[in-house]
Design a protein around this motif. Structure first.
Motif, PDB file in Angstrom:
ATOM      1  N   LEU A 275      47.109 152.841  67.247  1.00 27.45           N
ATOM      2  CA  LEU A 275      47.632 151.546  66.835  1.00 27.45           C
ATOM      3  C   LEU A 275      48.731 151.109  67.795  1.00 27.45           C
ATOM      4  O   LEU A 275      49.657 151.883  68.060  1.00 27.45           O
ATOM      5  CB  LEU A 275      48.193 151.619  65.415  1.00 27.45           C
TER       6      LEU A 275
ATOM      7  N   CYS B 210      48.697 144.015  65.579  1.00 29.19           N
ATOM      8  CA  CYS B 210      48.463 145.459  65.666  1.00 29.19           C
ATOM      9  C   CYS B 210      47.030 145.658  66.128  1.00 29.19           C
ATOM     10  O   CYS B 210      46.091 145.302  65.402  1.00 29.19           O
ATOM     11  CB  CYS B 210      48.686 146.127  64.319  1.00 29.19           C
TER      12      CYS B 210
ATOM     13  N   ALA C 296      44.002 148.019  66.985  1.00 30.90           N
ATOM     14  CA  ALA C 296      43.488 149.345  66.654  1.00 30.90           C
ATOM     15  C   ALA C 296      42.360 149.728  67.604  1.00 30.90           C
ATOM     16  O   ALA C 296      41.564 148.889  68.012  1.00 30.90           O
ATOM     17  CB  ALA C 296      42.988 149.379  65.219  1.00 30.90           C
TER      18      ALA C 296
ATOM     19  N   ILE D  38      38.693 153.292  58.940  1.00 29.28           N
ATOM     20  CA  ILE D  38      39.871 152.655  58.336  1.00 29.28           C
ATOM     21  C   ILE D  38      39.545 152.029  56.997  1.00 29.28           C
ATOM     22  O   ILE D  38      38.569 151.303  56.857  1.00 29.28           O
ATOM     23  CB  ILE D  38      40.452 151.598  59.290  1.00 29.28           C
TER      24      ILE D  38
ATOM     25  N   MET E 256      44.990 148.853  56.141  1.00 32.70           N
ATOM     26  CA  MET E 256      45.991 148.724  57.195  1.00 32.70           C
ATOM     27  C   MET E 256      47.157 147.914  56.674  1.00 32.70           C
ATOM     28  O   MET E 256      47.016 147.149  55.713  1.00 32.70           O
ATOM     29  CB  MET E 256      45.403 148.073  58.439  1.00 32.70           C
TER      30      MET E 256
ATOM     31  N   THR F  47      50.075 145.149  52.915  1.00 28.94           N
ATOM     32  CA  THR F  47      48.864 145.890  53.248  1.00 28.94           C
ATOM     33  C   THR F  47      47.648 145.006  53.010  1.00 28.94           C
ATOM     34  O   THR F  47      47.699 144.035  52.244  1.00 28.94           O
ATOM     35  CB  THR F  47      48.704 147.167  52.403  1.00 28.94           C
TER      36      THR F  47
ATOM     37  N   ARG G  37      43.452 140.060  59.004  1.00 28.91           N
ATOM     38  CA  ARG G  37      42.791 140.930  59.983  1.00 28.91           C
ATOM     39  C   ARG G  37      41.503 140.279  60.443  1.00 28.91           C
ATOM     40  O   ARG G  37      40.965 139.405  59.770  1.00 28.91           O
ATOM     41  CB  ARG G  37      42.475 142.282  59.364  1.00 28.91           C
TER      42      ARG G  37
ATOM     43  N   TRP H 174      38.416 145.124  61.997  1.00 26.23           N
ATOM     44  CA  TRP H 174      39.598 146.002  61.971  1.00 26.23           C
ATOM     45  C   TRP H 174      40.193 146.191  63.376  1.00 26.23           C
ATOM     46  O   TRP H 174      40.969 147.111  63.587  1.00 26.23           O
ATOM     47  CB  TRP H 174      39.277 147.397  61.442  1.00 26.23           C
TER      48      TRP H 174
ATOM     49  N   CYS I  33      53.068 149.369  62.393  1.00 22.94           N
ATOM     50  CA  CYS I  33      51.710 149.205  61.879  1.00 22.94           C
ATOM     51  C   CYS I  33      51.232 150.534  61.307  1.00 22.94           C
ATOM     52  O   CYS I  33      51.520 151.599  61.874  1.00 22.94           O
ATOM     53  CB  CYS I  33      50.799 148.744  63.009  1.00 22.94           C
TER      54      CYS I  33
ATOM     55  N   GLY J 170      47.815 152.596  59.400  1.00 24.05           N
ATOM     56  CA  GLY J 170      46.407 152.604  59.069  1.00 24.05           C
ATOM     57  C   GLY J 170      46.040 153.837  58.267  1.00 24.05           C
ATOM     58  O   GLY J 170      46.523 154.938  58.575  1.00 24.05           O
TER      59      GLY J 170
END
Length: 119
Positions: free
Chosen positions: A4, A22, A24, A31, A34, A50, A71, A75, A95, A97
């Protein structure tokens, strides 16, 4: 493993806005959730917001109505739009996850990005 990397922090005046990102990479298929946490000097780390794989969101009472977590569908990137910033929002934002793989939970953290709100 999931990596991340945060970006978007900085210095802003009270009432202003910032957007944190963020990114990933790695085993992002694992995941489940997040989010963003923050830690101010001399204080414990606290949850900010979240978002789940199903799109459900959760916010700390102190940021409800001002911050929005979102998001992309894959992801790959999670965002935190922060509006009406206050000096008390000053902190290092990290961040987070949560990955689920073969019944085990794995927690991943970014390196953090500084957000400073001046009065």
């Amino acid at each position: 493993q999931v990596q991340l990397v945060e970006s978007g922090g900085g210095l802003v005046q009270a009432g202003g806005s910032l957007r944190l990102s963020c990114a990933a990479s790695g085993s992002i298929f694992s995941i489940d959730v997040m989010g963003w946490y923050r830690q101010a000097p001399g204080k414990q780390r606290e949850l900010v917001a979240t978002i789940s794989s199903g799109g459900s969101t959760n916010y700390a009472d102190s940021v409800k109505g001002r911050f929005t977590i979102s998001r992309d569908n894959g992801w790959i990137t999670v965002y935190l739009q922060m509006n009406s910033l206050k000096p008390e929002d000053t902190a290092v934002y990290s961040c987070y996850g949560k990955g689920i793989w073969r019944g085990y939970q794995y927690d991943y953290w970014g390196q953090g990005t500084q957000v400073t709100v001046s009065s």
